[in-house]
Design an enzyme around this catalytic site. Structure first.
Site, PDB file in Angstrom:
ATOM      1  N   ARG A  90      75.687  26.259 -13.682  1.00  0.00           N
ATOM      2  CA  ARG A  90      76.768  25.648 -12.908  1.00  0.00           C
ATOM      3  C   ARG A  90      77.888  26.646 -12.667  1.00  0.00           C
ATOM      4  NH1 ARG A  90      77.086  20.384 -12.049  1.00  0.00           N
ATOM      5  NH2 ARG A  90      79.336  20.481 -11.828  1.00  0.00           N
ATOM      6  N   HIS A 108      73.863  37.563 -17.025  1.00  0.00           N
ATOM      7  CA  HIS A 108      73.146  37.453 -15.750  1.00  0.00           C
ATOM      8  C   HIS A 108      72.045  38.519 -15.724  1.00  0.00           C
ATOM      9  CE1 HIS A 108      72.478  36.568 -11.551  1.00  0.00           C
ATOM     10  NE2 HIS A 108      72.438  37.867 -11.325  1.00  0.00           N
TER      11      HIS A 108
HETATM   12  C1  GRF Z   1      68.599  34.102 -18.594  1.00  0.00           C
HETATM   13  O1  GRF Z   1      67.763  34.917 -17.832  1.00  0.00           O
HETATM   14  C2  GRF Z   1      70.037  34.387 -18.283  1.00  0.00           C
HETATM   15  O2  GRF Z   1      70.273  35.721 -17.960  1.00  0.00           O
HETATM   16  C3  GRF Z   1      70.293  33.510 -17.088  1.00  0.00           C
HETATM   17  O3  GRF Z   1      69.558  32.340 -17.331  1.00  0.00           O
HETATM   18  C4  GRF Z   1      68.480  32.630 -18.217  1.00  0.00           C
HETATM   19  C5  GRF Z   1      68.649  31.725 -19.392  1.00  0.00           C
HETATM   20  O4  GRF Z   1      67.589  31.824 -20.304  1.00  0.00           O
HETATM   21  N1  GRF Z   1      71.714  33.263 -16.928  1.00  0.00           N
HETATM   22  P1  GRF Z   1      67.680  31.122 -21.718  1.00  0.00           P
HETATM   23  O5  GRF Z   1      67.914  29.631 -21.458  1.00  0.00           O
HETATM   24  O6  GRF Z   1      68.827  31.740 -22.468  1.00  0.00           O
HETATM   25  O7  GRF Z   1      66.361  31.377 -22.363  1.00  0.00           O
END
Ligand code: GRF
Length: 199
Positions: A90, A108
């Site tokens: 979000r 990210h």
């Molecule tokens: C990860 O790739 C993170 O970089 C992105 O969303 C994904 C989340 O993965 N923001 P998780 O739920 O922490 O396994």
């Protein structure tokens, strides 16, 4: 010891990495709560299993402002000092960002400012980039935009698929996020304009 809250929407592997490092004493912080906007998120079940205080506030069908206000109230109720977005899908409203100035972190899966938004690994592959990576950054109201705390690179191999690249990316994410949070909790980061300098 900083009071940290985790916000997630999915499987929560980054949350688990942060939790592991805190448990191991490598981060001077304490997780005061784990919140999801998605009922039944796998990461939330894992948080419960680990004995954390959890909360679900469904975002579906809610006005952004109303949802964000409820989340901020919950975070404040936990005396939260640092908010870690860990796969929290979000955009935050100004109301949320202003409640926690320079205290909201996100990870990210690209070397920002390249490839913001969804499917960052796929974007990097399709663009033909030879190197991508992950970025831990402060959160502002714009998507994947705030000052960069830490980045780790990941080479893109000729036979990479979105899945294989995402797998190797995740290994780096699980190193980068705890490392960045440790620095934040130790008050080692000073923001000058957009630059996060070490003090
Ligand atoms: C990860 O790739 C993170 O970089 C992105 O969303 C994904 C989340 O993965 N923001 P998780 O739920 O922490 O396994």
């Amino acid at each position: 010891m900083k009071k940290i809250a985790i916000l997630l929407s999915g499987r929560g592997s980054n949350f688990m990495a942060l939790s592991d490092h805190i448990q191991a004493g490598r981060i001077d912080g304490k997780i005061v709560g784990v919140l999801s906007n998605i009922p039944g998120a796998a990461g939330l079940a894992e948080a419960e299993r680990r004995g954390y205080f959890t909360r679900t506030i469904p975002s579906l069908g809610r006005k952004r402002h109303d949802f964000d206000r409820e989340v901020v109230e919950w975070l404040q109720g936990q005396q939260t000092e640092i908010v870690c977005l860990a796969g929290f899908m979000r955009l935050l409203s100004p109301l949320f960002v202003e409640a926690f100035p320079n205290s909201i972190l996100n990870i990210h899966p690209s070397l920002l400012p390249a490839f913001p938004g969804l499917h960052a690994q796929r974007q990097a592959l399709e663009w033909g980039a030879r190197i991508t990576g992950c970025t831990v950054h402060f959160v502002d109201e714009k998507l994947d935009h705030g000052p960069i705390i830490l980045q780790k690179s990941v080479p893109i191999l000729d036979d990479d698929t979105e899945e294989s690249l995402s797998r190797r990316m995740l290994e780096q994410e699980h190193l980068a996020y705890p490392e960045a949070l440790a620095e934040i909790c130790a008050d080692r980061i000073r923001i000058q304009n957009r630059r996060c300098l070490r003090v």
